[in-house]
Design a protein around this motif. Structure first.
Motif, PDB file in Angstrom:
ATOM      1  N   ILE A   1      11.925   3.183  -5.095  1.00 53.02           N
ATOM      2  CA  ILE A   1      11.731   2.072  -4.147  1.00 53.02           C
ATOM      3  C   ILE A   1      12.493   0.849  -4.651  1.00 53.02           C
ATOM      4  CG2 ILE A   1       9.990   0.444  -3.271  1.00 53.02           C
ATOM      5  CD1 ILE A   1       7.978   2.784  -3.361  1.00 53.02           C
ATOM      6  N   ASP A   2      13.103   0.116  -3.751  1.00 51.74           N
ATOM      7  CA  ASP A   2      13.735  -1.159  -4.104  1.00 51.74           C
ATOM      8  C   ASP A   2      12.624  -2.207  -4.125  1.00 51.74           C
ATOM      9  OD1 ASP A   2      14.913  -3.653  -4.072  1.00 51.74           O
ATOM     10  OD2 ASP A   2      16.605  -3.027  -2.829  1.00 51.74           O
ATOM     11  N   TRP A   3      12.111  -2.454  -5.315  1.00 49.99           N
ATOM     12  CA  TRP A   3      10.906  -3.295  -5.436  1.00 49.99           C
ATOM     13  C   TRP A   3      11.158  -4.744  -5.082  1.00 49.99           C
ATOM     14  CZ3 TRP A   3       6.053  -1.725  -5.599  1.00 49.99           C
ATOM     15  CH2 TRP A   3       5.845  -0.366  -5.869  1.00 49.99           C
ATOM     16  N   ASP A   4      12.358  -5.239  -5.386  1.00 47.91           N
ATOM     17  CA  ASP A   4      12.638  -6.633  -5.026  1.00 47.91           C
ATOM     18  C   ASP A   4      12.628  -6.760  -3.510  1.00 47.91           C
ATOM     19  OD1 ASP A   4      12.815  -7.309  -7.643  1.00 47.91           O
ATOM     20  OD2 ASP A   4      14.994  -7.030  -7.753  1.00 47.91           O
ATOM     21  N   ALA A   5      13.216  -5.750  -2.845  1.00 47.62           N
ATOM     22  CA  ALA A   5      13.225  -5.784  -1.376  1.00 47.62           C
ATOM     23  C   ALA A   5      11.798  -5.679  -0.854  1.00 47.62           C
ATOM     24  CB  ALA A   5      14.085  -4.654  -0.831  1.00 47.62           C
ATOM     25  N   LEU A   6      10.990  -4.812  -1.460  1.00 45.59           N
ATOM     26  CA  LEU A   6       9.593  -4.677  -1.016  1.00 45.59           C
ATOM     27  C   LEU A   6       8.883  -6.022  -1.127  1.00 45.59           C
ATOM     28  CD1 LEU A   6       7.104  -1.823  -1.648  1.00 45.59           C
ATOM     29  CD2 LEU A   6       6.410  -4.148  -2.203  1.00 45.59           C
ATOM     30  N   GLU A   7       9.014  -6.644  -2.287  1.00 44.41           N
ATOM     31  CA  GLU A   7       8.317  -7.920  -2.470  1.00 44.41           C
ATOM     32  C   GLU A   7       8.834  -8.975  -1.500  1.00 44.41           C
ATOM     33  OE1 GLU A   7       6.974  -7.277  -7.101  1.00 44.41           O
ATOM     34  OE2 GLU A   7       8.929  -8.176  -6.673  1.00 44.41           O
ATOM     35  N   GLY A   8      10.128  -8.909  -1.211  1.00 45.85           N
ATOM     36  CA  GLY A   8      10.716  -9.858  -0.257  1.00 45.85           C
ATOM     37  C   GLY A   8      10.185  -9.665   1.157  1.00 45.85           C
ATOM     38  N   LEU A   9       9.731  -8.449   1.460  1.00 48.00           N
ATOM     39  CA  LEU A   9       9.226  -8.168   2.819  1.00 48.00           C
ATOM     40  C   LEU A   9       7.756  -8.552   2.986  1.00 48.00           C
ATOM     41  CD1 LEU A   9      10.926  -4.692   3.430  1.00 48.00           C
ATOM     42  CD2 LEU A   9      11.306  -6.777   4.775  1.00 48.00           C
ATOM     43  N   VAL A  10       7.086  -8.832   1.873  1.00 46.09           N
ATOM     44  CA  VAL A  10       5.667  -9.201   1.967  1.00 46.09           C
ATOM     45  C   VAL A  10       5.583 -10.692   2.286  1.00 46.09           C
ATOM     46  CG1 VAL A  10       3.482  -9.373   0.698  1.00 46.09           C
ATOM     47  CG2 VAL A  10       4.983  -7.406   0.324  1.00 46.09           C
ATOM     48  N   GLY A  11       4.965 -11.002   3.415  1.00 46.31           N
ATOM     49  CA  GLY A  11       4.872 -12.406   3.814  1.00 46.31           C
ATOM     50  C   GLY A  11       3.511 -12.712   4.397  1.00 46.31           C
ATOM     51  N   GLU A  12       3.412 -13.881   4.993  1.00 47.20           N
ATOM     52  CA  GLU A  12       2.114 -14.348   5.527  1.00 47.20           C
ATOM     53  C   GLU A  12       1.538 -13.424   6.578  1.00 47.20           C
ATOM     54  OE1 GLU A  12       2.271 -18.286   7.113  1.00 47.20           O
ATOM     55  OE2 GLU A  12       2.633 -19.118   5.106  1.00 47.20           O
ATOM     56  N   ARG A  13       2.417 -12.740   7.344  1.00 49.47           N
ATOM     57  CA  ARG A  13       1.905 -11.861   8.409  1.00 49.47           C
ATOM     58  C   ARG A  13       1.558 -10.466   7.904  1.00 49.47           C
ATOM     59  NH1 ARG A  13       2.205 -13.733  13.980  1.00 49.47           N
ATOM     60  NH2 ARG A  13       0.340 -12.486  13.973  1.00 49.47           N
TER      61      ARG A  13
END
Ligand code: PLP
Length: 425
Positions: A149-161
């Motif tokens: 998994i591209d973890w930086d991308a995963l974390e970047g996709l986690v947001g308020e919604r």
């Protein structure tokens, strides 16, 4: 001290089978393991001696209650939680569908759910269903060169919604073990639920839901020596809050609010016994684990300690076998292995293609030699699609379990080497 593979093998009646004179090698564990005699006896024993519905005031009903209670407590020790945080169901997929419908009741249109490209459809499809209600699915990408998994991308996709982060503990297709703690931290940061699919991982290493700090974790007993039933951990505070689809007749309290209708009692009897089998493996290999993994049992006691020891013993046994399998296959011209790079956490599940061969043809030839291996996408459809292997029949998957041997690994390597010069496409 060594891992006592003969002690393990003696307990599995299926291992006595042969195909055209070749001893059967069950390398299909990621699709479901074989079952030890004591689990078969527990299932049959339930049906013969204790078969009844629950909560009656006569012997067989009281015995049924005790057996189901044992199944909950044993699973709690397996996962590292309390018994009222463990629910049983038909299988992991059905439990996840139920979970997703409960979560839906809390969501607004525009809320987001994060899944990954590495995951089995069972931790993607149930969330996809919620798009009918305006929920948006985000997908964490996979680095295809390493099947991680591209973890930086995963974390970047986690947001308020983001309301749910759904990640597998390990890939059933290629064996990658994921940093599920990192997924749980990312979810917690925004108040989202973390949902971990542990179906593949559960056979290969100890699980500790408190250490992961996840909200939900699912597994399936048939992947670790048991019958076909699913198991779901839900953190107590989350379970109390969520409103699953349920009938008035069902108890409101966890864990029963997730357990619809009459459960598979004999399956649960077998699941409890499968966990006792793992605990016995731990007791049998106590000295082996202390010697090879000093300190890993610190602070544990009772059945939980034995289970963790059993899973560590399994891990210690399987990892070098998997390494030998990888090295053996890598040395064959035309074989490509798909999976995480050396040094990255992985299970003992090894997947590959053979140049010029469709995966199913490889599996068929191996099958005729008594080597039972899977081919296809194993419902990790997104990954296999992205790898571009659809028109070659997907992957050939060799899955090791603690009843497999070094000799079986050598048989696989020799059989694949025998194919590599030929072409079948
Ligand atoms: C990683 C993974 N997740 C989920 C599932 C689905 O589990 P079940 O058959 O219990 O629904 C599987 C089954 O192969 C799996 O390997």
């Amino acid at each position: 001290m060594e891992f006592d593979v003969e002690y393990v093998r003696r307990q599995f009646p299926a291992l006595e089978r042969s195909i055209d004179g070749h001893p059967a090698a069950y390398l299909d564990g990621p699709g479901g393991t074989q079952v030890p005699r004591r689990v078969v006896d527990a299932v049959a024993g339930y049906l013969i001696d204790h078969n009844a519905n629950t909560h009656g005031v006569f012997a067989t009903s009281e015995e049924s209650d005790a057996i189901l209670d044992h199944a909950h407590h044993a699973a709690a020790d397996f996962l590292g939680c309390d018994a009222d945080e463990v629910s049983y169901g038909a299988n992991m997929t059905t439990l996840t569908l139920l979970l997703a419908q409960a979560v839906r009741r809390e969501l607004q249109a525009g809320d987001e759910i994060l899944v990954t490209q590495l995951d089995h459809e069972a931790n993607r499809g149930p969330w996809d269903q919620l798009t009918d209600h305006g929920v948006v699915i985000r997908e964490a990408p996979v680095d295809l060169a390493t099947c991680t998994i591209d973890w930086d991308a995963l974390e970047g996709l986690v947001g308020e919604r983001t309301k749910v982060v759904a990640v597998g503990y390990a890939s059933n297709a290629v064996g990658t073990v994921n940093d599920v703690r990192r997924a749980a931290v990312a979810a917690k940061r925004v108040g989202a639920l973390s949902v971990i699919d542990s179906v593949h991982y559960a056979l290969h290493g100890p699980i500790d839901v408190r250490d992961i700090d996840c909200d939900v974790l699912l597994c399936s007993a048939y992947k670790f020596f048991g019958p076909h039933v699913g198991i779901m951990y839900v953190r107590r505070s989350v379970s109390e809050r969520l409103r699953p689809l349920k009938l008035r007749a069902q108890e409101d309290a966890p864990p029963f609010k997730w357990e619809t209708g009459t459960l598979n009692h004999e399956g649960m009897a077998g699941a409890g016994e499968a966990i006792e089998f793992i605990a016995d493996l731990g007791r049998h290999h106590g000295a082996f684990v202390e010697e090879r993994a000093p300190g890993r049992l610190a602070g544990l006691s009772g059945r939980r300690r034995d289970i963790v020891a059993g899973m560590i013993a399994t891990e210690l046994y399987e990892q070098p076998l998997a390494q030998r399998l990888i090295e053996g296959l890598e040395a064959i011209a035309g074989v490509t292995i798909y999976g995480p790079p050396p040094g990255h956490a992985r299970t003992s599940t090894v997947s590959f293609t053979v140049e010029g061969w469709n995966a199913q043809d490889v599996a068929r030839v191996l099958g005729h030699k008594g080597l039972f291996v899977w081919d296809g996408d194993f419902y990790a459809m997104r990954l296999v699609e992205l790898l571009g292997l659809g028109d070659r029949g997907g992957l050939v998957r060799v899955g090791l379990a603690p009843y497999n041997t070094a000799a079986e690994v050598e048989r696989v390597v020799a059989a694949v080497a025998g194919l590599a010069g030929e072409r079948r496409l």
